[in-house]
Design an enzyme around this catalytic site. Structure first.
Site, mmCIF file in Angstrom:
data_model
loop_
_atom_site.group_PDB
_atom_site.id
_atom_site.type_symbol
_atom_site.label_atom_id
_atom_site.label_comp_id
_atom_site.label_asym_id
_atom_site.label_seq_id
_atom_site.Cartn_x
_atom_site.Cartn_y
_atom_site.Cartn_z
ATOM 1 N N GLU A 436 23.772 52.478 -12.672
ATOM 2 C CA GLU A 436 24.243 52.462 -11.173
ATOM 3 C C GLU A 436 25.521 53.251 -10.934
ATOM 4 O OE1 GLU A 436 23.921 50.999 -7.223
ATOM 5 O OE2 GLU A 436 22.597 51.745 -8.693
ATOM 6 N N GLU A 509 17.440 58.336 -6.028
ATOM 7 C CA GLU A 509 18.142 59.429 -5.674
ATOM 8 C C GLU A 509 17.906 60.599 -6.713
ATOM 9 O OE1 GLU A 509 19.432 55.880 -3.452
ATOM 10 O OE2 GLU A 509 19.417 56.261 -5.542
ATOM 11 N N THR A 595 16.233 58.916 5.182
ATOM 12 C CA THR A 595 17.173 58.336 3.993
ATOM 13 C C THR A 595 16.043 57.369 3.069
ATOM 14 O OG1 THR A 595 19.217 57.682 3.176
ATOM 15 C CG2 THR A 595 18.189 56.659 5.180
#
Length: 625
Positions: A436, A509, A595
């Protein structure tokens, strides 16, 4: 006299009798010379590495051969991602439907996002893109029967509800043309509208959709107050309702009119919901800020490049980030984007934290390279003098720095270099999964360098090799034979970063940026990197009921957690599926992803709509005036 001459003269004086040459040299003297020579070599090598790192032209030593495989192989890999989606969604249907998310170890459900079945709604457009008609039809009754209300005194989070639910409904409508979905989207968008009842017009954190009452703290964060323009603009376009569009115009005006002099023209993270002004000088493209920056470019693209204010903001933001927030590590030349906080004018602190959430940024840069004439902004009505008028001299110099290069080249180099670092944080771990957050080695002998300083030095030295950080790199591996914790700690110094948060939350992402870079450059390495990530997910995150988040990704034996977030189906698997498809079913010049990876079609305002919605001249490019 040099240091070496001094030491030599001390142990071997020049007035020593000639018989010295005939007598044996003492072991002590030999040892001193060897030791001193060794120290000199180490100091020279260390200085050389720091100098090369600072000039940005450490020779590329890693050669990675990316094979060429036939379309059938990639079609098979896309099919494997589709099967993974089916495994995940069927597990959700079996054990968690109609609740929000699946807990795939305990075969239970969680209700973290309004209890409206967020996984089903978030997954609708993925089902449509994959041709999963049965799953899609089974999800529709849940949506049609929802009244988007919760019990009294219960608020729903505005931001998450917009990007997951409203975005999911609008995207599914755009792909299916099912008017029932548009009706529900309009109903939800209207029920969320009391969130805008603040003094400034910025939305508050939460909204009670049963009573129509807003709730939340007086301070909002950028990602939550500035990541809904896409959804409300498109909702206004397809419903013809002025109030939806006006909200998007209001947020653009609020952000554009804010005083950003001390933040280099870039949006800070915290904002006062009463005054509409920034409340701090913390600059980041990571948590609490990411999608607020993302929507500047995407709002411009969604409206067929007719929103000049958001385009100007995108150029300001990317220029400030490239000049101030992108660094290159000292040994492996890993390029990363981080955050900084300014407490006083001369007290700016850089964290050197690199978050997985920030890995969306390379994809955003790549999208801008494809869609914008970055080396001819004047053709879009962008005047750099006007753009920098309110900036401090130090920030104006950043524009001068970039003017030495092709802006499109710099944006693409940054995109490729940061995306490669995102991939390395996966490939470096024994699990193959990215943590993360990491913290890059900085301070002491680890002198990180601003990436643009390295780029300028590379340019001055004749552009030898790839731009700094862009050339392929091999994964780091722990040297064999290490036993103690101290030995391992010392060995990891060569990795250039330490793992700060050891969990992988099935985030999208990195693969989002791989997909964007593949579509923009056609470079097959991004597909292979996505394939390696998918293999790691299959190996470490799969359960009999679906897929789960994974802890201790930096260990050889990780620990599975008990949560399958809805965005795993809405984003991670969608981007991997699109990455492996040869056919470009969502061309980037015709679709814009919100998003949460929900694609919305590009549209153009009609002259009548421009008049009705009251678009001011500053919103429009010169070509429309």
């Amino acid at each position: 006299m040099s240091v070496l001459s001094t030491v030599w003269g001390t142990f071997f004086p020049t007035n020593m009798p000639l018989s010295f040459h005939r007598r044996g040299i003492s072991f002590r003297r030999i040892l001193v010379v060897v030791t001193f020579s060794f120290v000199l070599c180490i100091l020279y090598y260390s200085h050389s590495r720091r100098t090369q790192s600072a000039t940005g032209f450490v020779p590329e030593e890693d050669v990675v051969i990316w094979p060429t495989e036939p379309p059938e192989i990639w079609a098979e890999r896309a099919a494997q991602v589709k099967n993974a989606f089916l495994d995940a969604y069927h597990g959700y249907e079996r054990y968690a439907f109609p609740h929000d998310e699946l807990a795939p170890l305990s075969n239970a459900s969680t209700n973290s996002f309004n209890r409206w079945g967020v996984t089903a709604v978030d997954s609708l457009d993925t089902m449509l893109l994959m041709g999963l008609k049965d799953e899609y039809e089974r999800a529709l009754p849940l949506i049609m029967n929802s009244n988007f209300s919760l019990p009294v005194n219960t608020a729903v989070p505005f931001f998450e509800t917009v990007i997951r639910y409203l975005g999911g409904l609008l995207s599914a409508y755009a792909l299916s043309n099912d008017s029932r979905l548009l009706t529900k989207a309009d109903e939800l968008g209207t029920k969320l509208s009391p969130a805008f009842n603040t003094e400034s017009g910025f939305p508050v954190f939460g909204i009670n959709t049963y009573e129509g009452v807003e709730s939340g703290p007086p301070i909002g964060v950028l990602a939550e107050i500035a990541s809904w323009q896409l959804e409300y603009s498109y909702l206004g376009k397809v419903t013809g309702k002025k109030e939806h569009v006006e909200r998007a115009i209001t947020i653009t005006d609020l952000l554009n009119n804010a005083n950003l002099t001390l933040s280099g023209g870039m949006y800070p993270t915290k904002w006062d919901l009463a005054t509409g002004m920034p409340r701090d000088l913390h600059l980041s493209v990571g948590a609490a800020a990411d999608s607020g920056h993302e929507y500047t470019l995407k709002q411009y693209l969604l409206t067929a490049q007719t929103d000049k204010e958001n385009l100007e903001m995108y150029i300001r933001m990317t220029t400030h980030v490239i000049n101030n927030l992108i660094f290159i590590s000292p040994q492996r030349q890993l390029v990363y984007v981080t955050d900084m906080s300014t407490y006083k004018l001369e007290d700016t602190r850089v964290s050197h934290h690199f978050e997985h959430l920030s890995c969306f940024f390379p994809g955003l840069l790549a999208l801008g390279v494809k869609m914008l004439p970055l080396d001819d902004l004047e053709s879009l009505g962008i005047d750099v003098e006007e753009l920098t008028r309110d900036l401090l001299p130090r920030d104006r110099r950043g524009y001068e720095t970039l003017s030495e290069f092709s802006l499109a080249d710099v944006h693409l180099w940054a995109a490729e270099a940061i995306a490669q670092t995102c991939y390395m944080t996966y490939a470096d771990q024994p699990t193959g999964l990215g943590p993360e957050a990491v913290v890059m080695r900085a301070g002491g002998m680890f002198r990180t360098t601003l990436w643009m300083d390295a780029v300028r030095a590379w340019d001055r030295h004749g552009r030898q090799g790839s731009p700094p950080g862009v050339g392929d790199k091999l994964p780091w591996s722990e040297p064999p034979g290490l036993v103690s914790t101290r030995e391992r700690d010392r060995a990891t110094i060569s990795r250039d970063y330490g793992v700060r948060n050891i969990a992988y939350y099935l985030r999208p992402e990195a693969v989002e940026s791989f997909y964007m870079l593949w579509r923009v450059t056609g470079d097959v390495r991004w597909r292979y990197r996505g394939w390696h990530v998918f293999q790691a997910i299959e190996r470490e995150a799969k359960t009999p009921s679906g897929y789960t988040c994974v802890d201790r990704v930096h260990m050889k034996v990780p620990v599975q957690l008990d949560l399958m977030p809805s965005y795993f189906l809405a984003e991670t698997l969608k981007y991997l599926y699109l990455l492996f498809l040869d056919e470009d079913i969502l061309p980037l010049d015709r679709w814009v992803f919100n998003t949460e990876a929900h694609p919305l079609p590009v549209f153009t305002w009609t002259p009548e709509e421009l008049t009705t919605y009251g678009f001011a001249e500053e919103h429009l490019p010169s070509a429309m005036l």
